[in-house]
Design a protein around this motif. Sequence first.
Motif, PDB file in Angstrom:
ATOM      1  N   SER A  29      31.323  36.359  32.943  1.00  0.00           N
ATOM      2  CA  SER A  29      32.577  37.119  33.004  1.00  0.00           C
ATOM      3  C   SER A  29      32.299  38.613  33.048  1.00  0.00           C
ATOM      4  N   PHE A  30      31.281  39.054  32.314  1.00  0.00           N
ATOM      5  CA  PHE A  30      30.869  40.465  32.347  1.00  0.00           C
ATOM      6  C   PHE A  30      30.488  40.851  33.770  1.00  0.00           C
ATOM      7  N   SER A  31      29.639  40.045  34.402  1.00  0.00           N
ATOM      8  CA  SER A  31      29.168  40.350  35.750  1.00  0.00           C
ATOM      9  C   SER A  31      30.305  40.381  36.750  1.00  0.00           C
ATOM     10  N   ALA A  32      31.184  39.377  36.690  1.00  0.00           N
ATOM     11  CA  ALA A  32      32.292  39.301  37.642  1.00  0.00           C
ATOM     12  C   ALA A  32      33.238  40.482  37.499  1.00  0.00           C
ATOM     13  N   THR A  33      33.529  40.859  36.264  1.00  0.00           N
ATOM     14  CA  THR A  33      34.421  41.992  36.042  1.00  0.00           C
ATOM     15  C   THR A  33      33.781  43.289  36.506  1.00  0.00           C
ATOM     16  N   PHE A  34      32.496  43.465  36.172  1.00  0.00           N
ATOM     17  CA  PHE A  34      31.809  44.679  36.626  1.00  0.00           C
ATOM     18  C   PHE A  34      31.867  44.791  38.144  1.00  0.00           C
ATOM     19  N   LEU A  35      31.528  43.729  38.846  1.00  0.00           N
ATOM     20  CA  LEU A  35      31.506  43.799  40.308  1.00  0.00           C
ATOM     21  C   LEU A  35      32.893  44.029  40.877  1.00  0.00           C
ATOM     22  N   SER A  36      33.891  43.328  40.347  1.00  0.00           N
ATOM     23  CA  SER A  36      35.260  43.509  40.828  1.00  0.00           C
ATOM     24  C   SER A  36      35.710  44.953  40.690  1.00  0.00           C
ATOM     25  N   GLU A  37      35.408  45.560  39.537  1.00  0.00           N
ATOM     26  CA  GLU A  37      35.794  46.950  39.311  1.00  0.00           C
ATOM     27  C   GLU A  37      34.951  47.911  40.152  1.00  0.00           C
TER      28      GLU A  37
END
Length: 287
Positions: free
Chosen positions: A250-258
């Motif tokens: 979830s950390f990775s997905a949120t970082f990339l999305s942002e």
Amino acid sequence: MALYSFGEILYDVYPERKCIGGAPLNFAAHFALQGNETYMISAVGDDENGRDALEWMQGKNVRTDYVKTSLLPTGACLVTLDDTGLPSYDLQTDVAWDDIDAFKVVDVDGNICADGAVLYFGSLALRSDYNLASLRAILANNSFREIFVDINLRAPFYSNKVIRFALEHATILKVSGEELPLVTDALGIVNSFFYEKTLLQMTDIFPALKIILITLGENGSYAYDRENNLFYQCPAVPADVVSTVGAGDSFSATFLSEYLKSSDIDSCLAKASETAAFVCSKYDAVP
């Protein structure tokens, strides 16, 4: 902009229950739930678990266009607990996600997307030479805006060859603090107590790397922006921890999305930490 997540779909099977998972699938689901067009490139078996997985993905708005139905069974990781509750894991082999066939799922050349899309892959799915060939075809026949790599080292399913392959293609790399010494050993560099020195060495070896993320659990996260030669630290967001499964994804997905919306890495890390804390407070990897 579309994201394509390449890798395993599996079930963690406990004596009393089963939970769908796999880092690429968790990542894809979190990325999709933030309003992004998301495709999974994987394989499931022609069995109950495979059908359940396809239904679950559709419920999370993860596109299944490139999920192959394999003759092999849907992947599973058998989890057993000892008398103290300590888990042990038996990651099954010769399962569907070892059979990700870009040549059949996509087209003869591996073409899947228009220029400007984003690719995610982890190292675990590359235990299969067949998958490695499929991924090579995708990389050779498509142009990606970013390639996000999550080094997900699970013994004995990794090698120096796989680690080097992953880092050669990554533009954004995520590695945990526990995995970093294994990566530096594979590269033949010194894992310095000072992250700056270690990350500078890594980007010297792999010029495509633009950003390296290190997740440190309760100690937060760390990032290096090569293009601007800037280092970042972000504290962990306090949480009543129920389960850490899926938090890193979830950390990775949120970082990339942002990051795809803004290059403000401080803000990206902060939002990613908030999402990870929320996931830690829940039982499910994708609550």
